[in-house]
Design a protein around this motif. Sequence first.
Motif, PDB file in Angstrom:
ATOM      1  N   ALA A  58      16.457   0.069   2.608  1.00 53.74           N
ATOM      2  CA  ALA A  58      15.855  -0.477   1.450  1.00 53.74           C
ATOM      3  C   ALA A  58      15.045   0.716   0.550  1.00 53.74           C
ATOM      4  O   ALA A  58      15.110   0.873  -0.543  1.00 53.74           O
ATOM      5  CB  ALA A  58      14.958  -1.400   2.023  1.00 53.74           C
ATOM      6  N   VAL A  59      14.235   1.706   1.395  1.00 50.34           N
ATOM      7  CA  VAL A  59      13.511   2.749   0.889  1.00 50.34           C
ATOM      8  C   VAL A  59      14.229   3.684   0.022  1.00 50.34           C
ATOM      9  O   VAL A  59      14.141   4.108  -1.048  1.00 50.34           O
ATOM     10  CB  VAL A  59      12.514   3.351   1.680  1.00 50.34           C
ATOM     11  CG1 VAL A  59      11.793   4.565   1.004  1.00 50.34           C
ATOM     12  CG2 VAL A  59      11.407   2.267   2.189  1.00 50.34           C
ATOM     13  N   ILE A  60      15.245   4.164   0.800  1.00 50.58           N
ATOM     14  CA  ILE A  60      16.389   5.154   0.276  1.00 50.58           C
ATOM     15  C   ILE A  60      17.232   4.572  -0.906  1.00 50.58           C
ATOM     16  O   ILE A  60      17.824   5.129  -1.643  1.00 50.58           O
ATOM     17  CB  ILE A  60      17.234   5.762   1.592  1.00 50.58           C
ATOM     18  CG1 ILE A  60      16.203   6.261   2.558  1.00 50.58           C
ATOM     19  CG2 ILE A  60      18.040   6.935   1.009  1.00 50.58           C
ATOM     20  CD1 ILE A  60      15.110   7.551   1.960  1.00 50.58           C
ATOM     21  N   ASN A  61      17.368   3.340  -0.771  1.00 48.79           N
ATOM     22  CA  ASN A  61      18.327   2.667  -1.613  1.00 48.79           C
ATOM     23  C   ASN A  61      19.728   2.818  -1.442  1.00 48.79           C
ATOM     24  O   ASN A  61      20.394   3.380  -2.406  1.00 48.79           O
ATOM     25  CB  ASN A  61      18.075   2.724  -3.049  1.00 48.79           C
ATOM     26  CG  ASN A  61      18.673   1.738  -4.189  1.00 48.79           C
ATOM     27  OD1 ASN A  61      19.128   0.691  -3.684  1.00 48.79           O
ATOM     28  ND2 ASN A  61      18.345   1.944  -5.173  1.00 48.79           N
ATOM     29  N   VAL A  62      20.073   2.773  -0.110  1.00 48.95           N
ATOM     30  CA  VAL A  62      21.700   3.084   0.397  1.00 48.95           C
ATOM     31  C   VAL A  62      21.760   1.669   1.177  1.00 48.95           C
ATOM     32  O   VAL A  62      20.839   0.994   1.596  1.00 48.95           O
ATOM     33  CB  VAL A  62      21.903   4.150   1.036  1.00 48.95           C
ATOM     34  CG1 VAL A  62      21.708   5.482  -0.113  1.00 48.95           C
ATOM     35  CG2 VAL A  62      20.993   4.425   2.168  1.00 48.95           C
ATOM     36  N   ILE A 106      35.493  11.759  -2.162  1.00 48.81           N
ATOM     37  CA  ILE A 106      36.683  11.656  -1.089  1.00 48.81           C
ATOM     38  C   ILE A 106      36.773  10.142  -0.869  1.00 48.81           C
ATOM     39  O   ILE A 106      38.033   9.717  -0.531  1.00 48.81           O
ATOM     40  CB  ILE A 106      35.511  11.868   0.326  1.00 48.81           C
ATOM     41  CG1 ILE A 106      35.320  13.696   0.467  1.00 48.81           C
ATOM     42  CG2 ILE A 106      36.161  11.493   1.493  1.00 48.81           C
ATOM     43  CD1 ILE A 106      34.236  13.975   1.631  1.00 48.81           C
ATOM     44  N   ALA A 107      35.799   9.178  -1.117  1.00 53.19           N
ATOM     45  CA  ALA A 107      36.021   7.703  -1.202  1.00 53.19           C
ATOM     46  C   ALA A 107      36.986   7.349  -2.296  1.00 53.19           C
ATOM     47  O   ALA A 107      38.307   6.676  -2.276  1.00 53.19           O
ATOM     48  CB  ALA A 107      34.827   6.950  -1.610  1.00 53.19           C
ATOM     49  N   LEU A 108      37.161   8.202  -3.446  1.00 55.48           N
ATOM     50  CA  LEU A 108      37.913   7.518  -4.574  1.00 55.48           C
ATOM     51  C   LEU A 108      39.293   8.391  -4.328  1.00 55.48           C
ATOM     52  O   LEU A 108      40.196   7.700  -4.834  1.00 55.48           O
ATOM     53  CB  LEU A 108      37.524   8.309  -5.884  1.00 55.48           C
ATOM     54  CG  LEU A 108      36.140   7.608  -6.316  1.00 55.48           C
ATOM     55  CD1 LEU A 108      35.640   8.264  -7.749  1.00 55.48           C
ATOM     56  CD2 LEU A 108      36.275   5.809  -6.593  1.00 55.48           C
ATOM     57  N   GLU A 109      39.328   9.467  -3.485  1.00 54.82           N
ATOM     58  CA  GLU A 109      40.709  10.015  -3.249  1.00 54.82           C
ATOM     59  C   GLU A 109      41.594   9.062  -2.204  1.00 54.82           C
ATOM     60  O   GLU A 109      42.622   9.529  -2.077  1.00 54.82           O
ATOM     61  CB  GLU A 109      40.503  11.255  -2.566  1.00 54.82           C
ATOM     62  CG  GLU A 109      40.434  12.447  -3.697  1.00 54.82           C
ATOM     63  CD  GLU A 109      40.537  13.801  -2.859  1.00 54.82           C
ATOM     64  OE1 GLU A 109      41.536  14.664  -3.538  1.00 54.82           O
ATOM     65  OE2 GLU A 109      40.532  14.140  -1.884  1.00 54.82           O
ATOM     66  N   GLY A 346      28.882   3.099  -0.237  1.00 55.03           N
ATOM     67  CA  GLY A 346      27.626   3.081   0.365  1.00 55.03           C
ATOM     68  C   GLY A 346      26.471   3.664  -0.116  1.00 55.03           C
ATOM     69  O   GLY A 346      25.117   3.264   0.317  1.00 55.03           O
ATOM     70  N   LEU A 347      26.510   4.320  -1.214  1.00 52.72           N
ATOM     71  CA  LEU A 347      25.308   4.594  -2.422  1.00 52.72           C
ATOM     72  C   LEU A 347      25.204   3.359  -3.358  1.00 52.72           C
ATOM     73  O   LEU A 347      25.556   2.731  -3.593  1.00 52.72           O
ATOM     74  CB  LEU A 347      25.642   5.804  -2.984  1.00 52.72           C
ATOM     75  CG  LEU A 347      25.961   7.164  -2.184  1.00 52.72           C
ATOM     76  CD1 LEU A 347      26.565   8.176  -2.987  1.00 52.72           C
ATOM     77  CD2 LEU A 347      24.660   7.393  -1.455  1.00 52.72           C
ATOM     78  N   ALA A 348      23.752   3.520  -3.842  1.00 53.00           N
ATOM     79  CA  ALA A 348      23.215   2.786  -4.603  1.00 53.00           C
ATOM     80  C   ALA A 348      24.124   2.795  -6.059  1.00 53.00           C
ATOM     81  O   ALA A 348      24.709   3.941  -6.263  1.00 53.00           O
ATOM     82  CB  ALA A 348      21.789   3.043  -5.109  1.00 53.00           C
TER      83      ALA A 348
END
Length: 401
Positions: A58-62, A106-109, A346-348
């Motif tokens: 929650a703090v890192i926002n991921v 990488i995710a989009l590939e 996985g990122l915000a």
Amino acid sequence: MSRGVNGFQSGRLSQALAARRLPQVQLAAMIGVSPATVSKWRAGHQDPEPDALERLAAVINVSPEWFTRPLSAKLSLPLFRSNASAHVAARQMLEARLEWTQDISIALEEFVDFPEIKLPVRRFDSPEQISVSDIEEAACECRDIWGLGRRAVPDLALAVEGAGIILVREETGIAPIEGLSAWSEALQRPMVLLSADKANGFRSRFDLAHELGHLILHKGIERSTDPVRYKQMEDQAHRFAGAFLLPAETFAAEVKTPVTLDSLLLLKQRWGVSVAAIVMRLYALGIIDQEEKSLLFKRRSARWGVKSEPGDEARVPEEPRLLKRTIELLASSGVMPIESVPRYIGLAAFDIERLTGLPEGYLSQTGAVLSLTKLKAGVARDSSSVATHGGATVLPFHRRG
């Protein structure tokens, strides 16, 4: 090792702290643990408990699950377009942001094929091996590979992405660093991050050409903290940028002598290069000598100062398109709902939007789908079409599987 979340990747924590420029002590206070506990997490000596991981995420926002994803192969040690005063933490932040861009790519590939790499190959082991003629030849070969001829490049960002380079332009809040570049082993392609803090289209183009020079000339050269070698490599990238943006034979033919600041302002608008960079190119080509160069810079400073030039507002900075339009294509084709993109990566949503150039709030459009007809010209209209610009293939998209 005490019990905790299975598969916790300590490297993700170090990466997140760098990307957020968040001191470890501050993070510990924000999630309610001791700094020593965070140190153990980072060192891999202890894994966070599930509730602590939730607070950490929650703090890192991921997403919490993001901390269990194995790190991709490290980028090559980045070369920074910066001055020596840039703080180590600032460099680490930008390197982490570029690593996050690598994760997004990488995710989009998994769904699309990015353009193939089209760059001259040079195998220098040290900057001392690189001559002026090597730099000029590399710049000309790059133009030839991209089908640009020797005219002014209308949109360098578009050409760079068409050559398979992952490009990011993001506001960083770090004025001394104007850009960085690295090669991604995981993607098998180069990456560039440009600072968007200074909205100067002329300087941004030169910064991008400078990073292109690093990627071509210095790919196989070991990075060094030696200031003399660093300056040598920066000078070589500068020379490449000038040679690429202002090709000798056609640019020189347009220069009127005696050279004046007013005549250079006309060349600035035509070639998309600042007067300061043009003066350096004129000197490199032997069109003006050292005394004439110094005089032009003195006159420039007296008339305009050193931070801006007339006509700077006439060219807006060129924007990256590849990652942005890839996500738009996935959403519009129904492959992935917009709101699912952050969860998948996985990122915000905020970080993905900034790193891909999407409008703020785009990924929060629950259930929204963007029509392909709204995409600007130059984007592939379906999964098999290819857009071209200046003879260079730009944005091919092919659904995998």
